[in-house]
Design an enzyme around this catalytic site. Structure first.
Site, short mmCIF file in Angstrom:
data_model
loop_
_atom_site.label_atom_id
_atom_site.label_comp_id
_atom_site.label_asym_id
_atom_site.label_seq_id
_atom_site.Cartn_x
_atom_site.Cartn_y
_atom_site.Cartn_z
N CYS A 73 -32.61 8.38 74.31
CA CYS A 73 -33.91 8.26 73.72
C CYS A 73 -35.21 7.55 73.22
O CYS A 73 -34.83 7.36 73.27
CB CYS A 73 -33.46 9.10 71.96
SG CYS A 73 -34.80 9.81 70.71
N CYS A 79 -36.71 4.24 66.19
CA CYS A 79 -36.22 5.36 64.70
C CYS A 79 -34.90 4.33 63.95
O CYS A 79 -33.90 3.90 64.73
CB CYS A 79 -35.67 6.66 65.78
SG CYS A 79 -35.16 7.60 64.35
N CYS A 82 -29.63 8.20 64.74
CA CYS A 82 -28.78 8.27 65.88
C CYS A 82 -27.95 6.42 66.05
O CYS A 82 -28.68 5.67 67.68
CB CYS A 82 -29.66 8.61 66.77
SG CYS A 82 -30.24 10.37 66.85
N CYS A 171 -37.79 14.42 69.67
CA CYS A 171 -35.91 14.48 68.80
C CYS A 171 -35.47 14.32 69.91
O CYS A 171 -35.38 15.66 70.25
CB CYS A 171 -36.39 14.37 67.60
SG CYS A 171 -34.71 14.16 67.22
N GLN A 294 -23.98 25.06 59.16
CA GLN A 294 -23.48 23.37 59.92
C GLN A 294 -24.86 23.45 61.50
O GLN A 294 -25.64 23.92 61.62
CB GLN A 294 -22.36 23.54 60.59
CG GLN A 294 -21.16 24.10 59.84
CD GLN A 294 -21.10 22.40 59.27
OE1 GLN A 294 -21.70 21.64 59.94
NE2 GLN A 294 -19.66 22.57 57.86
N TYR A 323 -16.23 26.34 47.97
CA TYR A 323 -18.12 25.46 48.80
C TYR A 323 -18.37 26.29 49.60
O TYR A 323 -18.12 25.45 50.87
CB TYR A 323 -17.91 24.17 49.23
CG TYR A 323 -17.42 23.34 48.09
CD1 TYR A 323 -17.95 21.56 46.84
CD2 TYR A 323 -15.53 23.26 47.73
CE1 TYR A 323 -17.51 21.49 46.12
CE2 TYR A 323 -15.35 22.61 46.64
CZ TYR A 323 -15.75 21.33 46.41
OH TYR A 323 -15.60 20.37 44.49
N GLU A 344 -19.11 29.68 45.39
CA GLU A 344 -20.58 28.52 46.49
C GLU A 344 -21.84 28.28 45.20
O GLU A 344 -21.36 29.77 44.91
CB GLU A 344 -21.48 29.40 47.54
CG GLU A 344 -23.14 28.87 48.08
CD GLU A 344 -22.76 27.45 48.19
OE1 GLU A 344 -21.92 27.29 49.08
OE2 GLU A 344 -23.88 26.47 48.10
N ASP A 396 -14.03 22.92 51.44
CA ASP A 396 -15.27 22.08 52.78
C ASP A 396 -16.81 21.47 51.77
O ASP A 396 -17.57 21.89 51.71
CB ASP A 396 -16.17 23.43 53.81
CG ASP A 396 -16.54 23.39 54.42
OD1 ASP A 396 -16.79 21.64 54.81
OD2 ASP A 396 -17.44 23.35 55.44
N CYS A 423 -17.11 16.51 55.62
CA CYS A 423 -18.39 15.39 56.29
C CYS A 423 -17.99 14.14 55.94
O CYS A 423 -18.95 13.32 56.55
CB CYS A 423 -19.18 16.56 56.26
SG CYS A 423 -19.69 16.33 54.27
N1 SAH Z 1 -18.41 26.07 54.56
C1 SAH Z 1 -19.66 25.90 54.76
C2 SAH Z 1 -20.70 25.03 53.46
C3 SAH Z 1 -19.90 23.73 53.43
S1 SAH Z 1 -21.39 22.77 53.02
C4 SAH Z 1 -19.92 25.80 55.80
O1 SAH Z 1 -19.16 25.40 57.02
O2 SAH Z 1 -21.34 26.81 56.08
C5 SAH Z 1 -21.61 22.31 50.68
C6 SAH Z 1 -21.26 23.77 50.41
O3 SAH Z 1 -21.27 22.97 49.00
C7 SAH Z 1 -23.13 24.04 50.67
O4 SAH Z 1 -23.07 25.33 50.50
C8 SAH Z 1 -23.19 23.60 48.76
O5 SAH Z 1 -24.39 24.54 47.97
C9 SAH Z 1 -22.19 23.74 48.10
N2 SAH Z 1 -21.80 23.06 47.15
C10 SAH Z 1 -22.48 22.02 46.88
N3 SAH Z 1 -21.38 21.48 45.67
C11 SAH Z 1 -20.84 22.64 45.08
C12 SAH Z 1 -20.10 23.08 43.92
N4 SAH Z 1 -19.46 21.95 42.44
N5 SAH Z 1 -19.12 24.65 44.08
C13 SAH Z 1 -19.17 24.68 44.64
N6 SAH Z 1 -19.97 25.28 45.82
C14 SAH Z 1 -20.96 23.88 45.90
#
Ligand code: SAH
Length: 555
Positions: A73, A79, A82, A171, A294, A323, A344, A396, A423
């Site tokens: 880049c 920057c 990265c 970018c 994602q 989540y 969610e 997640d 993550c």
């Molecule tokens: N599994 C999904 C989202 C993962 S990201 C995917 O792969 O697309 C994490 C998600 O958790 C986000 O959508 C965020 O809005 C949600 N989130 C954050 N805090 C939370 C909570 N306390 N309870 C439920 N969801 C939550």
């Protein structure tokens, strides 16, 4: 060695720190040096020296690592993003895999018995036959807009730990069309004299340009975040943007607060649909600006396939996907499960998830809006879900990991398997440790490179209930195994026995007697793990517990 600020010294780099920075040791004192690689001999200038560690700046590379590559880049020098682009891609993958392993071991105290190799951006692109490159992959950008030195609107990134804008006009990890869109928006701002946001004065109008692109559909969404109620000459913006191929949704988002949070609450729809669509595998997803999605579409499918494989579904399972965002993983799972419950917190994402189920003709997935830690309790109290009814739980969470109350709920309902998609390996390791203490064993793990050129890494871990195969820790917190549904809790039974008979009884004894009279089907309460046997409930305590069961109308 006596180290002083601004001194220049020569050091050799030992390894990489969590943020991908080189770490050197001078007489045991750790120095962190950005953009330096293990094995390299470098000249550095000492910057900030704390008691036990310090930071130095790379001045010259005296002996370069064979893993060093020229950053692709053009913005690499200035920057702040990265952090790993000077490291070969194989080197990046090895670093990420090791980072996850180290966290799991150091923080989580576990070494997964099965470690599957990291999923990198390698091989051929599915359906296209061209090699995958770890560049231009991002499907989303949220560029801050500020004035450059000549007062013109510019986008870029904030310099490290500051809000000084470093202009970036091309970018290299974004999809090229995203850069094209940004160019159009800046052109419009110049043409119509639309001022960029000025943070210090909280004045000016355009704060961020937010662009998203559906990888498989090519649909583009543009949202301008503004510090005001409307955008003058917005029709001109629309005209310009509609020329970009794939333009599907154009909107404004009002954010007039002094805050680092990017999106405000109010949306103003200028043109097209309030969402874009994309596909992952065979499933089509609708995505609103407020919903999480994602950022690396090539890797997302690999990540979800791993989560699905770890969940090991055969068609008769009840699954929770906590989540769940727009239901991405939920709908993947629903194709192989009896029923999926997604939870969610963002209402727009839940709405997307419900639409997405319909869009794909999936009828065995339901979605609830709220904090996972609260909704999980409600599902148990009000929907009759709970112990022995949920087979697999997928989580997640965002970087901060799972709420501890949620982890408690999960171990209470005792799913056979927990699939943890993370993550942030540090919070993953913390949560895995907690789950481990409550009887869940890590079976396997796999890292996935969602953020090529940067230091972040995604991981999927499979945990299973140790007791299913006869392993049980004696200190297992069985108290929390059963505390709902209007039935007596362990605490209530203990209090009753203490009050009436004067005995203190353990949760284990209650569980044993419950098992004996068929209130719970867990024959492994009676067996040890092989390493020391579990104490057996004495006769008089058994009678007291039986009395308590009758008192609470359990039998
Ligand atoms: N599994 C999904 C989202 C993962 S990201 C995917 O792969 O697309 C994490 C998600 O958790 C986000 O959508 C965020 O809005 C949600 N989130 C954050 N805090 C939370 C909570 N306390 N309870 C439920 N969801 C939550």
């Amino acid at each position: 060695m006596d180290l002083k600020k601004n001194d220049e010294i020569v050091v050799t780099i030992d390894n990489l720190g969590n943020q991908g920075e080189g770490v050197a040791h001078v007489d045991g004192y750790a120095l962190f040096i950005k953009k330096a690689l293990p094995g390299e001999k470098v000249l550095v200038r000492l910057m900030k020296l704390n008691k036990n560690y310090g930071f130095a700046r790379l001045v010259e590379i005296l002996e370069a690592s064979p893993q060093r590559v020229e950053p692709a880049c053009p913005m690499a020098k200035t920057c702040g993003g990265c952090s790993l682009q000077h490291l070969s891609y194989e080197g990046q993958l090895a670093f990420k895999e090791q980072k996850v392993r180290d966290c799991l071991k150091r923080i989580g105290g576990v070494e997964p018995p099965i470690w599957e190799p990291i999923l990198g951006m390698t091989g051929e692109e599915k359906g296209k036959g061209t090699p995958v490159r770890p560049w231009n992959y991002r499907n989303k950008a949220q560029f801050p807009v500020r004035e450059d030195e000549s007062g013109n609107p510019a986008v870029g990134f904030f310099a490290n730990r500051s809000h000084r804008l470093i202009p970036v006009d091309n970018c290299a990890i974004q999809h090229p069309v995203i850069n094209e869109v940004v160019g159009e928006v800046l052109g419009f701002m110049r043409e119509c004299h639309i001022p960029a946001y000025q943070e210090e004065k909280h004045s000016g109008l355009v704060r961020h340009i937010y662009v998203r692109r559906g990888y498989h559909t090519g649909q583009i969404m543009v949202c301008l975040i503004i510090n005001g109620k409307s955008l003058p000459h917005s029709e001109k913006l629309v005209q310009r943007l509609k020329k970009v191929e794939g333009m599907t949704s154009i909107s404004l988002n009002v954010n007039t607060k002094k805050t680092n949070v990017i999106l405000g609450e109010k949306m103003i729809w200028l043109e097209g649909a309030p969402y874009i669509e994309d596909t992952i595998g065979d499933i089509r997803y609708r995505i609103s600006p407020q919903s999480f999605y994602q950022v690396n579409p090539i890797q997302t499918e690999k990540l979800y396939r791993t989560a699905l494989e770890f969940a090991d579904l055969h068609g008769d399972e009840n699954v929770w996907d906590l989540y769940c965002g727009i239901g991405t993983i939920s709908l993947f799972l629903a194709q192989r499960a009896k029923h999926v419950t997604g939870v969610e917190i963002v209402p727009e994402a839940v709405e997307n998830a419900r639409e997405n189920a319909k869009l794909n003709g999936i009828t065995n997935a339901e979605f609830y809006c709220g904090a996972a830690e609260e909704v999980a309790g409600k599902l148990i109290r009000e929907e009759g879900q709970g112990q022995d009814t949920v087979d697999v739980v997928v989580v997640d969470p965002p970087r901060k990991g799972c709420d501890s109350a949620l982890l408690d709920t999960i171990v209470n309902i005792r799913p056979k398997r927990v699939v943890y998609v993370s993550c942030d390996p540090a919070t993953l390791a913390r949560d895995v440790k907690i789950l481990g203490e409550k009887g869940y064993r890590v079976e396997k793990a796999r890292a996935c490179d969602m953020f090529s050129q940067g230091e972040h890494v995604e991981t999927v871990v499979l945990l299973s209930d140790k007791r299913v195969d006869g392993h049980i820790d004696i200190d297992l917190d069985v108290e929390k195994l059963e505390s709902t549904g209007g039935r007596a809790t362990y605490a209530e039974i203990k209090d009753y026995v203490k009050e009436k008979y004067g005995y203190s009884i353990s949760s284990l004894y209650i569980a044993q007697i419950k098992n004996k009279v068929g209130l719970e089907k867990r024959d492994n309460y009676n067996h040890g793990s092989g390493e020391g046997s579990v104490p057996e409930c004495p006769q008089e305590k058994e009678e007291a517990i039986m009395d308590a069961f009758k008192h609470f109308r359990l039998i």
